[in-house]
Every structure is written in structure tokens, then in C-alpha cells.
Design an enzyme around this catalytic site. Structure first.
Site, PDB file in Angstrom:
ATOM      1  N   GLU A 158       2.497  58.753 -21.238  1.00 14.71           N
ATOM      2  CA  GLU A 158       0.257  58.515 -21.603  1.00 14.71           C
ATOM      3  C   GLU A 158       1.064  59.121 -22.868  1.00 14.71           C
ATOM      4  OE1 GLU A 158      -3.748  57.821 -19.250  1.00 14.71           O
ATOM      5  OE2 GLU A 158      -3.099  60.014 -19.742  1.00 14.71           O
ATOM      6  N   GLU A 162      -1.663  52.254 -14.603  1.00 11.12           N
ATOM      7  CA  GLU A 162      -3.029  52.767 -14.578  1.00 11.12           C
ATOM      8  C   GLU A 162      -4.289  52.066 -14.366  1.00 11.12           C
ATOM      9  OE1 GLU A 162      -3.264  56.875 -15.196  1.00 11.12           O
ATOM     10  OE2 GLU A 162      -1.027  57.255 -15.573  1.00 11.12           O
TER      11      GLU A 162
HETATM   12  C1  BG6 Z   1      -4.271  59.553 -16.991  1.00  8.98           C
HETATM   13  C2  BG6 Z   1      -3.115  60.039 -16.597  1.00  8.98           C
HETATM   14  O1  BG6 Z   1      -4.886  59.790 -17.889  1.00  8.98           O
HETATM   15  O2  BG6 Z   1      -5.842  59.430 -16.452  1.00  8.98           O
HETATM   16  C3  BG6 Z   1      -3.331  60.550 -14.755  1.00  8.98           C
HETATM   17  O3  BG6 Z   1      -2.121  59.606 -16.969  1.00  8.98           O
HETATM   18  C4  BG6 Z   1      -4.994  60.916 -14.611  1.00  8.98           C
HETATM   19  O4  BG6 Z   1      -2.484  61.442 -14.686  1.00  8.98           O
HETATM   20  C5  BG6 Z   1      -5.971  59.555 -14.793  1.00  8.98           C
HETATM   21  O5  BG6 Z   1      -4.694  61.231 -13.371  1.00  8.98           O
HETATM   22  C6  BG6 Z   1      -6.971  59.990 -14.432  1.00  8.98           C
HETATM   23  O6  BG6 Z   1      -7.515  60.481 -15.311  1.00  8.98           O
HETATM   24  P1  BG6 Z   1      -8.260  61.609 -14.066  1.00  8.98           P
HETATM   25  O7  BG6 Z   1      -8.899  62.527 -15.063  1.00  8.98           O
HETATM   26  O8  BG6 Z   1      -9.611  61.242 -13.733  1.00  8.98           O
HETATM   27  O9  BG6 Z   1      -7.140  62.479 -13.089  1.00  8.98           O
END
Ligand code: BG6
Length: 488
Positions: free
Chosen positions: A197, A385
């Protein structure tokens, strides 16, 4: 058949949220190790030590004053220190991934496990050995590792000594780190992501700079990051021409709130600033004209060296990778109702439901994202992701019936399928986030869970760390077995 035969089904994690062992095996301190827990209402914090020795607790996104540094204070709870302890559970965890039929496993190498201070002369053999074992375990299970080189964990020493990415020399430290891991793992890892990111890297914790909201400093640091990315792509290809290297972007899809042209212009500007700029540089190898104009308007003068433009040109990525959790609405109206999202708030979308953490759920948006990126750059795509952070309940019989997670993932996979089958988009893989429960990056909570596997651990680090399969475990196994044909 809709999904290609060799489609990379898998799951994603990151060392700072999953690995733990924060000082084991010679590992040094990373900036991520200085971030406390928090929740939706109370942002995660860092303790900083000012030049005069005085200590102050601030929000993790707040500017750190010049000559101050983040420290680990004993009375605080730091979720990354143990996280969900992949460090001591990797064999068990990778076996569970193997059981689900994973074709790939996205994980990150902790920079400070290899170079504890970032600027060390010699790499830490114990750290290198740890990842050797992890990759060997993956291959035993028929899993291809997909490795993020830097996921939110800058060596703390680089922040303190050099102001991290503001210092051009940090590019050289990073190149040395990459050179070391590329050579060491060149026969074990084929897929690499340089930075996680990259468009979210903006505070002291990620860039290592004090007064991070100073545009001149911030943009110079980002310039160095993008140069580093390009150098690494080139270096990787020299070390192993079969490497496939990408740079990961947080993809939030923005919609204008109304058909008022002003809303569309605002959406265009937000999209450019937040994500398009990063896609353009990594795919085309130069700063786009709208960015150069913006820097001019901001009176930012980037310090460059002769040859930089060739570095950017020669280091374009092999594929596009991104995270996708939610869309967001952009409005020029002052009084529209607000909504949350992955680090970025927007206006409420009346057509979408929201997660328990207020993130709008928009599966069709993913099809739009895939199409727009493919139309624009004609590069293969990986969704590295995606997922639903939710509260899980353990029933009296020990089962965890996470139908809400299955629904979320099912709807998103349907849209990927449509993009592949109907629109002809080339998608290489899909790795849902936090496949085994891990700490939330945003809030530092454990109860915001994404996994197919539950880990017994609470928000304050109490628990046995025992693993348990959720209902979604068997569901995802079947999805992979049928190559995305059976989603029920
Ligand atoms: C992304 C990141 O922003 O979202 C992860 O690459 C992160 O590291 C994921 O965990 C989900 O976000 P959150 O805040 O629910 O953990």
C-alpha cells in the site's frame, strides 16, 4: 472454464501483524513495534521521546517533532510483539493453508529480521534461515510464496538516524536488503511485491520522517520510495529473469455523489492524488503531468540526480497488485452524511451495506476496479487483499459459523469471475486478507478478524494462540478445489 487453470488462490498476511517474535533471533526494532493497541474510537498511539528527554504520547498519524523519536515504553501493550505468533507456529499454519489447497501464500519479510538496524554491514543469518524454513515449508505443501518486501515496518534506526526515506541513502540500504533476499531465495520465491500500500505511506511510522505533513519532505520521501521500487524491479530481473515483481496499492474505488460535474471533478482529483499517481509511475515509468503541475503549485522542488528518469523508466512492474476492501463516495456538498473505510473516510453510500467497522461492502466495485486498471495499463492483475473484518463467536460446541465472511468473499469472487469470464480481464490471483487471524493494522484490535482460521488471542494479548478452523475454512477449500466453480 472461467478462472485460468493456474489461478493463484491463497491468502495474505504481514509480518508486523502476524509474525511476532519481535526481538527473537536477532531481530531489531521496526517502527511498527512502537505502535500501541487501540480501537475504533481510540486511535493507536506512539510514545515519542523529545530532544530534551521528555516523553509524550501522540496518535500514530500525528507529526513527530524534529529530533524526537518513537520508543517502546514498558507499560504499554504493543500488538506486533507477539501478534499471532507465526514465528513459532509457521509449520502448523502452513499445513493448514496446504489443507485448504492454497496455491500461494502472501507474507512479508521483516526488514529488521534481516538487517536489524537497516544500515548493518552484514545480514543476520538467523533471520535469513527463518525465512528459508518458511519457504521450504510452503513448497512442501505445494504453495508458491508471494513475498512483500516491506509491509509497514521500517527499521526504527533508519527513522532515528536518517529520517528514513527522506535520506537518499535509504534507497541504498533497501537495495542491499533486496539484493540479499533476492539472491538467497532466488530459487524459492518467484512473486515479489516491493512495498505494501505505497499510497498509504505518509506518516513518521512508514516514511521515518519528522514533521511528515510538510509537503516538501513528504513528497521527497515518496520520490525516493518510488525510485527504490524501480531499482528493485530492475535488480530482481537481473538476479532472476523469471521473477515477477509488483508494487502494491490500496485501491479504494471512488464514486461521485451526484451527477453534478463538480462531484466528478472532485472524484477525479481524489483518485489521482490517492492512487492513480502511484499506478502511473509504476506502470509507465514517469511522473504524470497532473502530478508535476500539482508539485509546482505546492512549491515542492524534488531533489533529483542525473539518471533518475532512466531508473524510473527501466523499473516498471510486471503486474499490478492491489488491496480492495470498500468503495467510497466523494461529494462537494458540505453536509453529506459520513462513512468509514480502509483508513479513509467518505460520504455514506445509500446503496451499500457496511461492515461492523463501518466499511461499505461493494463487491461489484471490484469488477469496476479490475476493468478500469486492465483497460488503462493492459497488465495482469492480482488482488492481494480483500476480506471482511468481523467479530466471530465461538459456539458451545466449539464451532465458528462465519457465514457473513463466506457471503462477503463469495460475492467478491463472483465479480472477479465476471471480470475474467465476461470482460476478459487477465487476473493472476486472489489472496484474501488475514487468512489466519492476525492483528488489525487500523485499530490494533484482535477482535476484528478476517481469517479462515481462528486464533485464541484477545485485544490485550491474552490467549493460548491455539488455532481453530472456522466454517469458512471448508468453504474456501471447496472453492479452491473446484477452481472457483462451486461457491456455495
Ligand atoms: C490494508 C493493509 O490496509 O488493510 C493491512 O495492507 C491491513 O495491513 C488491512 O491489515 C485491513 O485493515 P485493518 O485495519 O482492518 O487491519
Amino acid at each position: 472454464m472461467s478462472f485460468p487453470k493456474n489461478f493463484l488462490w491463497g491468502g495474505a498476511t504481514a509480518a508486523n501483524q502476524y509474525e511476532g517474535g519481535y526481538l527473537s533471533g536477532g531481530k531489531g526494532l521496526a517502527t511498527a513495534d512502537t505502535v500501541t493497541d487501540g480501537d475504533m474510537k481510540n486511535p493507536r498511539k506512539i510514545v515519542i521521546e523529545l530532544e530534551n528527554g521528555e516523553r509524550k504520547t501522540i496518535s500514530r498519524f500525528e507529526d513527530v517533532p524534529e529530533n524526537a523519536k518513537a520508543i517502546v515504553e514498558e507499560n504499554n501493550y504493543y500488538p506486533s510483539h507477539v501478534a499471532t505468533d507465526f514465528y513459532n507456529h509457521y509449520k502448523e499454519d502452513i499445513a493448514l493453508m496446504g489443507e485448504m489447497g492454497f496455491k500461494t501464500f502472501r507474507m512479508s519479510i521483516n526488514w529488521t529480521r534481516i538487517f536489524p538496524n537497516g544500515d548493518d554491514e552484514i545480514a543476520n543469518e538467523e533471520g535469513l534461515k527463518f525465512y528459508d524454513e518458511v519457504f521450504d515449508e510452503c513448497h512442501k505443501q505445494g504453495i508458491e510464496p508471494l513475498v512483500t518486501i516491506n509491509h509497514f515496518d521500517l527499521p526504527l534506526n533508519l527513522a532515528i538516524k536518517y529520517e528514513g526515506w527522506l535520506h537518499r541513502g535509504t534507497i541504498d540500504f533497501f537495495v542491499k536488503y533486496c539484493d540479499t533476499i533476492f539472491r538467497r531465495y532466488k530459487n524459492k520465491v518467484k512473486y515479489w511485491l516491493t512495498f505494501n500500500e505505497v499510497n498509504f505511506l505518509r506518516s513518521y511510522l512508514e516514511l521515518g520522517i519528522t514533521n511528515a505533513s510538510n509537503i516538501q519532505k513528504q513528497q521527497q520521501a515518496i520520490y525516493h520510495l518510488l525510485l527504490a521500487n524501480a531499482k528493485i524491479v530492475k535488480l530482481g530481473h537481473e538476479i532472476n529473469p523469471d521473477f515477477k515483481i509488483g508494487l502494491m496499492i490500496a485501491n479504494i474505488l471512488f464514486y461521485p455523489e451526484t451527477c453534478n460535474p463538480k462531484d466528478s471533478i472532485a472524484e477525479m482529483e481524489i483518485s489521482r492524488g490517492f492512487k492513480d499517481f502511484y499506478y502511473d509511475v509504476q506502470c509507465r515509468g514517469y511522473y504524470p503531468s497532473y502530478k508535476l503541475k500539482e508539485l509546482d503549485r505546492q512549491n515542492v522542488v524534488l531533489k533529483k540526480e542525473v539518471g533518475d528518469e532512466y531508473i524510473l523508466k527501466e523499473g516498471v512492474v510486471d503486474f499490478i497488485s492491489f488491496s480492495y476492501y470498500n468503495s467510497s463516495v466523494i461529494s462537494t456538498k458540505k453536509n453529506s452524511e459520513g462513512s468509514f473505510g480502509n483508513q479513509l473516510a467518505g460520504v455514506k453510500n445509500p446503496y451499500l451495506k457496511e461492515s461492523e467497522w463501518g466499511w461499505p461492502i461493494d463487491a461489484e466495485g471490484l469488477r469496476l476496479v479490475l476493468n478500469r486498471l486492465y483497460d488503462k495499463y493492459q497488465l495482469p492483475l492480482m488482488i492481494v487483499e480483500n476480506g471482511l473484518g468481523a467479530l466471530d463467536t465461538i459456539e458451545a460446541d466449539g464451532s465458528i459459523n462465519d457465514d457473513y465472511r463466506i457471503d462477503y468473499l463469495k460475492e467478491h469472487i463472483k465479480q472477479i469471475k465476471k471480470a475474467v469470464e465476461y470482460d476478459g480481464v487477465e487476473v493472476w490471483g486472489y489472496t484474501p486478507w488475514g487468512c489466519i487471524d492476525l492483528v488489525s493494522a487500523g485499530t490494533g484490535e484482535m477482535k476484528k478478524r478476517y481469517g479462515f482460521v481462528y486464533v485464541d488471542m484477545d485485544d490485550k494479548g491474552n490467549g493460548t494462540l491455539k488455532r481453530a478452523k472456522k466454517k469458512s475454512f471448508e468453504w474456501y477449500k471447496k472453492v479452491i478445489e473446484t477452481n472457483g466453480e462451486d461457491l456455495e
